[in-house]
Design an enzyme around this catalytic site. Structure first.
Site, short mmCIF file in Angstrom:
data_model
loop_
_atom_site.label_atom_id
_atom_site.label_comp_id
_atom_site.label_asym_id
_atom_site.label_seq_id
_atom_site.Cartn_x
_atom_site.Cartn_y
_atom_site.Cartn_z
N GLU A 8 9.42 1.23 10.79
CA GLU A 8 10.47 2.24 10.58
C GLU A 8 9.79 3.59 10.71
O GLU A 8 8.97 3.96 9.87
CB GLU A 8 11.09 2.11 9.19
N LYS A 17 0.84 -1.19 0.00
CA LYS A 17 0.00 0.00 0.00
C LYS A 17 0.88 1.24 0.00
O LYS A 17 1.49 1.60 1.00
CB LYS A 17 -0.92 0.05 1.22
N CYS A 50 13.47 10.84 7.12
CA CYS A 50 13.47 10.35 8.51
C CYS A 50 14.87 10.41 9.11
O CYS A 50 15.02 10.45 10.33
CB CYS A 50 12.92 8.93 8.56
N GLU A 87 10.03 16.08 15.35
CA GLU A 87 10.41 15.90 13.94
C GLU A 87 9.64 16.93 13.11
O GLU A 87 8.41 16.94 13.13
CB GLU A 87 10.05 14.49 13.49
P1 NAP Z 1 2.13 8.39 7.76
O1 NAP Z 1 1.07 9.41 7.77
O2 NAP Z 1 2.33 7.56 8.96
O3 NAP Z 1 1.82 7.47 6.49
C1 NAP Z 1 2.64 6.39 6.13
C2 NAP Z 1 1.80 5.36 5.43
O4 NAP Z 1 0.84 4.85 6.35
C3 NAP Z 1 1.01 5.89 4.24
O5 NAP Z 1 0.92 4.89 3.25
C4 NAP Z 1 -0.36 6.14 4.85
O6 NAP Z 1 -1.42 6.15 3.92
C5 NAP Z 1 -0.47 4.96 5.78
N1 NAP Z 1 -1.45 5.11 6.83
C6 NAP Z 1 -2.04 6.24 7.30
N2 NAP Z 1 -2.93 5.93 8.27
C7 NAP Z 1 -2.91 4.59 8.41
C8 NAP Z 1 -3.61 3.67 9.25
N3 NAP Z 1 -4.49 4.07 10.16
N4 NAP Z 1 -3.34 2.36 9.11
C9 NAP Z 1 -2.44 1.91 8.22
N5 NAP Z 1 -1.75 2.73 7.39
C10 NAP Z 1 -1.98 4.06 7.49
O7 NAP Z 1 3.54 9.01 7.45
P2 NAP Z 1 3.90 10.00 6.27
O8 NAP Z 1 3.43 11.35 6.65
O9 NAP Z 1 3.46 9.42 4.97
O10 NAP Z 1 5.49 9.92 6.29
C11 NAP Z 1 6.23 10.69 7.14
C12 NAP Z 1 6.71 9.90 8.33
O11 NAP Z 1 7.37 8.72 7.92
C13 NAP Z 1 7.75 10.67 9.11
O12 NAP Z 1 7.51 10.56 10.49
C14 NAP Z 1 9.06 9.98 8.76
O13 NAP Z 1 10.06 10.10 9.71
C15 NAP Z 1 8.60 8.59 8.59
N6 NAP Z 1 9.56 7.85 7.76
C16 NAP Z 1 10.36 6.93 8.37
C17 NAP Z 1 11.31 6.24 7.63
C18 NAP Z 1 12.20 5.24 8.29
O14 NAP Z 1 12.74 4.40 7.59
N7 NAP Z 1 12.35 5.25 9.60
C19 NAP Z 1 11.42 6.47 6.27
C20 NAP Z 1 10.60 7.40 5.68
C21 NAP Z 1 9.66 8.08 6.45
P3 NAP Z 1 -2.02 7.55 3.39
O15 NAP Z 1 -0.95 8.18 2.61
O16 NAP Z 1 -3.17 7.14 2.59
O17 NAP Z 1 -2.38 8.35 4.61
#
Ligand code: NAP
Length: 476
Positions: A249, A174, A283, A380
């Protein structure tokens, strides 16, 4: 360019069962450019059940050599399509095209690594005390749900799909709502390379709408998630009901530490891109800088000078280093942090404004005199903002570094080997680089301590995370 705009289900592009679609907006122009199908609960059910069938009836029992050959084919096709993948990535999230090409190559490299790993990843024989013959097997789990974010959509999709497939699982991927195009391209190319229908399903859809269905489905055996700590925590709670396997992650607030004995001029030249690359939506962004007092003033001067030279602009141009933020909402969030910094009396050494009227751009911003209780220091930001602070004492500096609830990445600059080893050991993070900012290698484990996550992507550690360990005892 052909833009994928449907779900990739059972080896075919098709519309969602509800017919629902959503528009993607180019962050550099603020214009919608394509409508993409949105998966609903029915599509998720279909995808998971077919993925289970495809796994049981073929993929799980395929000879390792054959699986390896197919994944090498995937890598080859990805390499042949790097330019197209890069164009799609740049269009959907505003990533500078040069970076998008590099990340396309990384995705292919990850498939090569795991294609090779299949015939090298093995169990062991154990001389148990009672005699007989004891050995371990690494067995696939079944259906893996891979949920990925929008900041590195293609490489992260690859570094989840490749080891999961290599270990013999099927995958329901997804992508984030803002960035489905390169994940869909991956599904299409993997199928063309020989991954059987149903083994890699790609379903764009809203996480808040379908996330729970995906995560709690009884046939899903493992959830591999990259995204925010808040959603990771929710997924962990849901997964705990059935004790589903999980890797997370999550977010970060990584330090960049510069000692006076280091080649600090090189650190000052290279450090801006350790936090501002991908417009800070990383991240691993080194967003908290600790600089030893003796070099603090000249270091900051040189860092600011290097920051001002960064090329912010059209992501389609080869020379661009910083594109726009991914969305108007993301820029708004970052600007709230900047408003807080202004209110709290932080000093803006540069940046803070919007460099042009069109597109979700924001200048790279250097904050000084930030209090360690302020939001900008603790949370962050996920935008082009760095806080720089001086330090006098190594022990206190390490206390401040480790005071964060996160522990993903970090850099350390010194020419004193003993200090490098001592400090590297003390920093609470899963990934660290000395005299460099490199965090990600296909061959090495990647992941976080504390609230930055659980489990590891990449390297052989990821293969462990996509298998169950079975012990078999044979009596003599
Ligand atoms: P996010 O809002 O948590 O979304 C990540 C993924 O989860 C998206 O595909 C999102 O779908 C999905 N999602 C949202 N709500 C969900 C739910 N209730 N159940 C299951 N999946 C759900 O994060 P983001 O804003 O896209 O990304 C930014 C964050 O990712 C930052 O905190 C960053 O640090 C972290 N990140 C971490 C790493 C690492 O390797 N540690 C790498 C990259 C990013 P939708 O887009 O449809 O909402």
């Amino acid at each position: 360019m052909n833009l994928p705009s449907q779900l990739f289900l059972n080896g075919l592009f098709r519309d969602s069962s509800s017919g629902q679609r959503t528009a993607l907006i180019n962050p550099a122009t603020e214009e919608p450019f394509v409508e993409v199908a949105v998966a609903g609960g029915v599509d998720i059910e279909t995808a998971i059940e077919s993925a289970q069938r495809a796994w049981e009836t073929g993929w799980r029992d395929l000879a390792p050599g054959k699986r390896s050959e197919i994944l090498f084919n995937v890598a080859r096709l990805l390499r042949e399509h790097i330019e197209e993948i890069a164009q799609l990535e740049s269009l959907q999230i505003g990533k500078p095209i040069g970076d998008a090409r590099d990340e396309g190559a990384l995705g292919a490299r990850v498939f090569e690594y795991y294609a090779g790993a299949i015939t090298k990843f093995c169990g062991e024989t154990i001389p148990v005390a009672r005699g007989g013959f004891d050995f371990t097997l690494r067995q696939p789990m079944g259906v893996v749900a891979a949920i990925v974010p929008w900041n590195f959509p293609f490489p992260i999709a690859c570094w989840k799909a490749a080891p999961a497939l290599a270990a013999g699982n099927s995958v329901v991927l997804k992508p984030a709502s803002l960035s489905p195009l390169t994940a869909l391209k991956l599904g299409e190319l993997a199928h063309a390379a020989g991954v059987p229908a149903g083994v890699l399903q790609v379903l764009p859809g809203s996480g808040s709408a379908i996330g729970d269905t995906l995560v709690t489905h009884p046939l899903v055996r493992k959830i591999s998630f990259t995204g925010s700590t808040a959603i990771g925590r929710r997924i962990m709670e849901l997964a705990s009901r059935d004790l589903k396997r999980l890797s997370l992650e999550l977010g970060g607030k990584s330090p960049n530490i510069v000692f006076a004995d280091a080649d600090w001029q090189r650190a000052a030249e290279t450090s801006p891109m350790s936090v501002f690359a991908n417009t800070g939506q990383d991240c691993c962004a080194r967003s908290r800088m600790f600089v030893e007092r003796g070099i603090y003033e000249p270091f900051v001067e040189q860092f600011v000078e290097a920051t001002k030279k960064l090329i912010v602009g059209d992501p389609a141009k080869g020379e661009t280093q910083l594109g726009p933020l991914v969305s108007s909402g993301q820029r708004g969030t970052v600007e709230e942090f900047l408003a807080d910094a202004r209110k709290r009396g932080s000093r803006f050494a540069c940046g803070g404004g919007r460099p042009q009227a069109k597109g979700y751009y924001l200048e790279p911003t250097v904050l000084l005199d930030v209090d360690k209780d302020d939001r900008c220091w603790r949370e962050e930001i996920f935008g082009p903002v760095v806080c720089i602070t001086p330090f006098d004492d190594e022990t206190q500096m390490l206390r401040d570094v480790n005071a964060s609830p996160y522990g993903l990445s970090g850099s350390l600059w010194t020419n004193d080997l003993r200090r490098a080893l001592r400090v590297a050991r003390r920093i609470e993070s899963g990934v660290l680089s000395v005299n460099s900012h490199s965090s990600v290698h296909a061959e090495a484990p990647f992941g976080g301590f504390k609230q930055s996550g659980l489990g590891r992507d990449l390297g052989m550690a990821a293969m462990e995370g996509y298998t169950e360990l079975k012990n078999v005892y044979v009596a003599e």
